[in-house]
Design an enzyme around this catalytic site. Structure first.
Site, PDB file in Angstrom:
ATOM      1  N   PHE A  35      35.773 -48.414   1.023  1.00 45.63           N
ATOM      2  CA  PHE A  35      36.063 -49.692   1.453  1.00 45.63           C
ATOM      3  C   PHE A  35      37.144 -50.382   0.742  1.00 45.63           C
ATOM      4  O   PHE A  35      37.852 -51.343   0.480  1.00 45.63           O
ATOM      5  CB  PHE A  35      35.162 -50.662   1.813  1.00 45.63           C
ATOM      6  CG  PHE A  35      34.386 -51.008   3.269  1.00 45.63           C
ATOM      7  CD1 PHE A  35      34.789 -49.800   4.101  1.00 45.63           C
ATOM      8  CD2 PHE A  35      33.333 -51.767   3.221  1.00 45.63           C
ATOM      9  CE1 PHE A  35      34.276 -49.702   5.460  1.00 45.63           C
ATOM     10  CE2 PHE A  35      32.875 -51.568   4.711  1.00 45.63           C
ATOM     11  CZ  PHE A  35      33.067 -50.657   5.592  1.00 45.63           C
ATOM     12  N   ARG A  36      37.546 -49.392  -0.478  1.00 42.00           N
ATOM     13  CA  ARG A  36      38.464 -49.833  -1.226  1.00 42.00           C
ATOM     14  C   ARG A  36      38.591 -50.893  -2.110  1.00 42.00           C
ATOM     15  O   ARG A  36      39.848 -51.348  -2.801  1.00 42.00           O
ATOM     16  CB  ARG A  36      39.997 -49.702  -0.516  1.00 42.00           C
ATOM     17  CG  ARG A  36      40.245 -48.674   0.604  1.00 42.00           C
ATOM     18  CD  ARG A  36      40.203 -47.255  -0.179  1.00 42.00           C
ATOM     19  NE  ARG A  36      40.521 -46.140   0.595  1.00 42.00           N
ATOM     20  CZ  ARG A  36      40.190 -44.834   0.310  1.00 42.00           C
ATOM     21  NH1 ARG A  36      39.697 -44.569  -0.833  1.00 42.00           N
ATOM     22  NH2 ARG A  36      40.713 -44.057   1.500  1.00 42.00           N
TER      23      ARG A  36
ATOM     24  N   LYS B  80      27.301 -40.499  -7.005  1.00 39.44           N
ATOM     25  CA  LYS B  80      28.153 -39.488  -6.177  1.00 39.44           C
ATOM     26  C   LYS B  80      29.043 -38.770  -7.202  1.00 39.44           C
ATOM     27  O   LYS B  80      29.653 -39.472  -8.062  1.00 39.44           O
ATOM     28  CB  LYS B  80      29.066 -40.587  -5.175  1.00 39.44           C
ATOM     29  CG  LYS B  80      30.320 -39.987  -4.731  1.00 39.44           C
ATOM     30  CD  LYS B  80      29.979 -39.167  -3.494  1.00 39.44           C
ATOM     31  CE  LYS B  80      31.240 -38.196  -3.086  1.00 39.44           C
ATOM     32  NZ  LYS B  80      31.926 -39.118  -2.185  1.00 39.44           N
TER      33      LYS B  80
ATOM     34  N   HIS C 156      29.981 -34.636   3.956  1.00 38.52           N
ATOM     35  CA  HIS C 156      31.035 -33.897   5.151  1.00 38.52           C
ATOM     36  C   HIS C 156      31.186 -32.325   4.992  1.00 38.52           C
ATOM     37  O   HIS C 156      32.117 -31.798   4.734  1.00 38.52           O
ATOM     38  CB  HIS C 156      32.338 -34.445   5.036  1.00 38.52           C
ATOM     39  CG  HIS C 156      32.734 -34.721   3.524  1.00 38.52           C
ATOM     40  ND1 HIS C 156      32.780 -33.513   2.526  1.00 38.52           N
ATOM     41  CD2 HIS C 156      33.333 -35.790   2.718  1.00 38.52           C
ATOM     42  CE1 HIS C 156      33.257 -33.981   1.324  1.00 38.52           C
ATOM     43  NE2 HIS C 156      33.515 -35.418   1.441  1.00 38.52           N
TER      44      HIS C 156
ATOM     45  N   ASP D 236      32.675 -40.968   6.913  1.00 41.01           N
ATOM     46  CA  ASP D 236      33.732 -40.744   5.648  1.00 41.01           C
ATOM     47  C   ASP D 236      34.886 -41.647   5.917  1.00 41.01           C
ATOM     48  O   ASP D 236      36.116 -41.369   5.889  1.00 41.01           O
ATOM     49  CB  ASP D 236      34.056 -39.246   5.520  1.00 41.01           C
ATOM     50  CG  ASP D 236      34.913 -38.935   4.064  1.00 41.01           C
ATOM     51  OD1 ASP D 236      35.151 -40.215   3.404  1.00 41.01           O
ATOM     52  OD2 ASP D 236      35.092 -37.961   3.805  1.00 41.01           O
TER      53      ASP D 236
ATOM     54  N   HIS E  20      43.975 -45.496   4.667  1.00 36.62           N
ATOM     55  CA  HIS E  20      44.991 -45.457   3.761  1.00 36.62           C
ATOM     56  C   HIS E  20      46.127 -45.988   4.695  1.00 36.62           C
ATOM     57  O   HIS E  20      46.164 -46.344   5.846  1.00 36.62           O
ATOM     58  CB  HIS E  20      45.587 -44.284   3.302  1.00 36.62           C
ATOM     59  CG  HIS E  20      44.671 -43.431   2.790  1.00 36.62           C
ATOM     60  ND1 HIS E  20      44.544 -43.531   1.207  1.00 36.62           N
ATOM     61  CD2 HIS E  20      43.827 -42.281   2.848  1.00 36.62           C
ATOM     62  CE1 HIS E  20      43.478 -42.643   1.024  1.00 36.62           C
ATOM     63  NE2 HIS E  20      43.017 -41.983   1.858  1.00 36.62           N
TER      64      HIS E  20
ATOM     65  N   PRO F 226      44.681 -38.256   1.704  1.00 33.01           N
ATOM     66  CA  PRO F 226      43.688 -37.789   2.518  1.00 33.01           C
ATOM     67  C   PRO F 226      42.769 -38.486   2.854  1.00 33.01           C
ATOM     68  O   PRO F 226      42.055 -39.542   2.300  1.00 33.01           O
ATOM     69  CB  PRO F 226      43.027 -36.478   1.428  1.00 33.01           C
ATOM     70  CG  PRO F 226      42.769 -37.176   0.193  1.00 33.01           C
ATOM     71  CD  PRO F 226      44.284 -37.932   0.092  1.00 33.01           C
ATOM     72  N   GLY F 227      42.170 -38.635   4.297  1.00 33.13           N
ATOM     73  CA  GLY F 227      41.233 -39.528   4.614  1.00 33.13           C
ATOM     74  C   GLY F 227      41.588 -39.811   6.183  1.00 33.13           C
ATOM     75  O   GLY F 227      42.816 -40.147   6.327  1.00 33.13           O
TER      76      GLY F 227
HETATM   77  O1  DOR Z   1      39.619 -37.187   2.663  1.00 32.38           O
HETATM   78  C1  DOR Z   1      39.028 -37.748   1.943  1.00 32.38           C
HETATM   79  N1  DOR Z   1      39.409 -39.083   1.400  1.00 32.38           N
HETATM   80  N2  DOR Z   1      38.281 -37.125   0.877  1.00 32.38           N
HETATM   81  C2  DOR Z   1      37.569 -37.542  -0.097  1.00 32.38           C
HETATM   82  O2  DOR Z   1      36.739 -36.964  -0.623  1.00 32.38           O
HETATM   83  C3  DOR Z   1      38.176 -38.939  -0.662  1.00 32.38           C
HETATM   84  C4  DOR Z   1      38.738 -39.606   0.352  1.00 32.38           C
HETATM   85  C5  DOR Z   1      39.380 -41.076   0.183  1.00 32.38           C
HETATM   86  O3  DOR Z   1      38.727 -41.620  -0.829  1.00 32.38           O
HETATM   87  O4  DOR Z   1      40.376 -41.345   0.362  1.00 32.38           O
HETATM   88 ZN    ZN Z   2      34.639 -39.781   1.236  1.00 30.51          ZN
HETATM   89 ZN    ZN Z   3      34.506 -36.564  -0.214  1.00 28.05          ZN
END
Ligand code: DOR
Ligand code: ZN
Ligand code: ZN
Length: 436
Positions: free
Chosen positions: A66-67, A147, A233, A303, A307, A321-322
């Site tokens: 949730f940043r 974690k 994951h 997960d 972004h 990534p995400g």
């Molecule tokens: O794809 C991902 N995004 N994998 C991660 O482990 C971290 C996550 C992120 O925080 O954006």
């Molecule tokens: Zn994650």
């Molecule tokens: Zn991860």
């Protein structure tokens, strides 16, 4: 004349289908708890007619980002938890890779404060690990887990953390991002040196071997220190088979899969480019995990990793990534259920019951007397297309955009309060799930 005392409930959900039971039930709710499940009429201050729809336990997502604090332009506890409520989730567990990271007792308390003010659903926090001395101080604050991003940890450090966490009195699990640091670094450097820059190349930079090695290492450490671990994951069938075999030998290990690793494969890079960039990356059909292997998986976690679109659209090495997932997973899985790729028992166990059991949520994950009235009402016939314009998350894109669904959540209740109805999210105040 004999006086019969009638219980008047705060709320009655009338005519609910509660799988696997036959017929329709009335759910009596009092002070946020499920008090009774009856086929006979109930008296209540408020009655909501569910009209025979399916009612599931509110979904539990043990893995969201949730940043908040520090990266709230991507998401914050408010927008993230609104997305959760919209998607049928009533409990979320937030990851520690915020700015600053949640790796001291002080920062853990600060994040708990922020979430207590902004989070609309009940929540827990995973703690990060940096200074080992902080581990003992964080433990009494009841983190969901400690974690570790194994891709960012040296072997030595991993050993020390396992030793430390396993020595705590409170048996707190270690939650692991399983990718081997050296393999990831070596493969990434090689591809970059060769000037590779296609979205697909990212999956070669973090190959299945990186996951398999990390998972094997985590399982060895779990055995060595008798430490409970949860592997996030899992993306390859080989890693999953390894976990499953060790679980059968009695190791205290559980595993999760994301909707994207289950539903997409690396061919999605072609259409969606870096929107599908995620760690670990999507795999080929042969290497990945399919519905037939779900019996080896303990739970589904989103997960949810939001972004900005701008951050996602950079070149393959720079792009963030995400994938945001809270608002897609239930319609996508109900659709798969309608196609007979999985069944309702699996949806219930993978998204409600097992997350509750694995992360020790005493009051959640089941529709039973005494449990929190965390519920999601599902319309199994509702059809539409996944449309990010309707998302509450700040990350308003998804590689599932345009996918047709049949089946979706139409109402979410958090401890007896309606927090989502027909796509509209209402105000609510969530609380920390591990009560004092
Ligand atoms: O794809 C991902 N995004 N994998 C991660 O482990 C971290 C996550 C992120 O925080 O954006
Ligand atoms: Zn994650
Ligand atoms: Zn991860």
């Amino acid at each position: 004349m004999e006086l019969v005392q009638v219980m008047i409930y705060d709320l009655c959900l009338k005519d609910c289908k509660i799988h696997p039971h036959k017929g329709l039930y009335n759910v009596g709710i009092e002070q946020g708890k499920i008090m009774t499940l009856k086929k006979t009429p109930l008296v209540a201050d408020e009655v909501i007619d569910i009209k025979g729809k399916l009612v599931l336990p509110g979904l539990i997502d043990v893995h969201v980002h949730f940043r908040d604090p520090g990266l709230t332009y991507k998401e914050d506890f408010k927008s993230g938890s609104q997305a959760a409520a919209h998607g049928g989730f009533t409990t979320i567990m937030d990851m520690p890779n915020t700015i600053p990271p949640t790796n001291t007792a002080c920062l853990f308390k600060e994040k708990k404060e922020i979430a207590s003010k902004k989070c609309m659903v009940d929540f827990a926090l995973h703690a990060g690990v940096d200074d080992l001395a902080e581990v003992e101080k964080i433990a009494p604050l009841k983190p969901a887990s400690f974690k570790l991003f194994m891709d960012l940890c040296s072997d030595d450090f991993l050993d020390h953390i396992f030793e430390k966490v396993s020595s705590l009195d409170s048996k707190i699990p270690l939650t692991l991002h399983g990718e081997n640091q050296k393999v990831v670094n070596d493969c990434t450097k090689k591809l970059q040196d060769e000037n590779k820059n296609e979205a697909f190349d990212y999956s070669l930079a973090r190959p299945p071997k990186a996951e398999e090695l990390a998972v094997a290492q985590a399982l060895n450490l779990s055995r060595k220190f008798q430490q409970k671990i949860h592997i996030c994951h899992v993306s390859t069938s080989r890693a999953l088979k390894l976990i499953d075999s060790k679980k059968r030998e009695g190791l205290p290990v559980s595993s999760e899969i994301t909707p994207h690793h289950l539903l997409l494969d690396s061919s999605a890079f072609k259409n969606w480019g870096n929107l599908t960039k995620t760690n670990p990356p999507l795999r080929s059909k042969e290497e990945g995990i399919s519905f037939s292997m779900l019996d080896k998986i303990d739970l589904i976690a989103t997960d949810h990793a939001p972004h900005t679109l701008e951050e996602k659209e950079k070149n393959v090495w720079e792009a963030a990534p995400g994938i945001p997932n809270l608002e897609t997973v239930l319609p996508l899985l109900l659709t798969q259920m309608n196609k007979n790729n999985l069944n309702l028992d699996q949806i219930k166990s993978l998204l409600c019951e097992n997350p509750s059991k694995i992360f020790n949520l005493e009051n959640k994950g089941f529709i039973k007397e005494g449990m929190d009235a965390d519920l999601v009402v599902v319309d199994l016939k509702l059809e539409g297309k996944i449309n990010p314009d309707n998302f509450y998350t700040k990350a308003d894109y998804t590689p599932f955009s345009g996918w047709e669904y049949k089946g979706a959540p139409v109402m979410t209740l958090s401890r007896g309060n309606v927090i989502m109805e027909e796509g509209q999210v209402m105000e609510n105040r969530g609380r920390y799930v591990y009560l004092d």
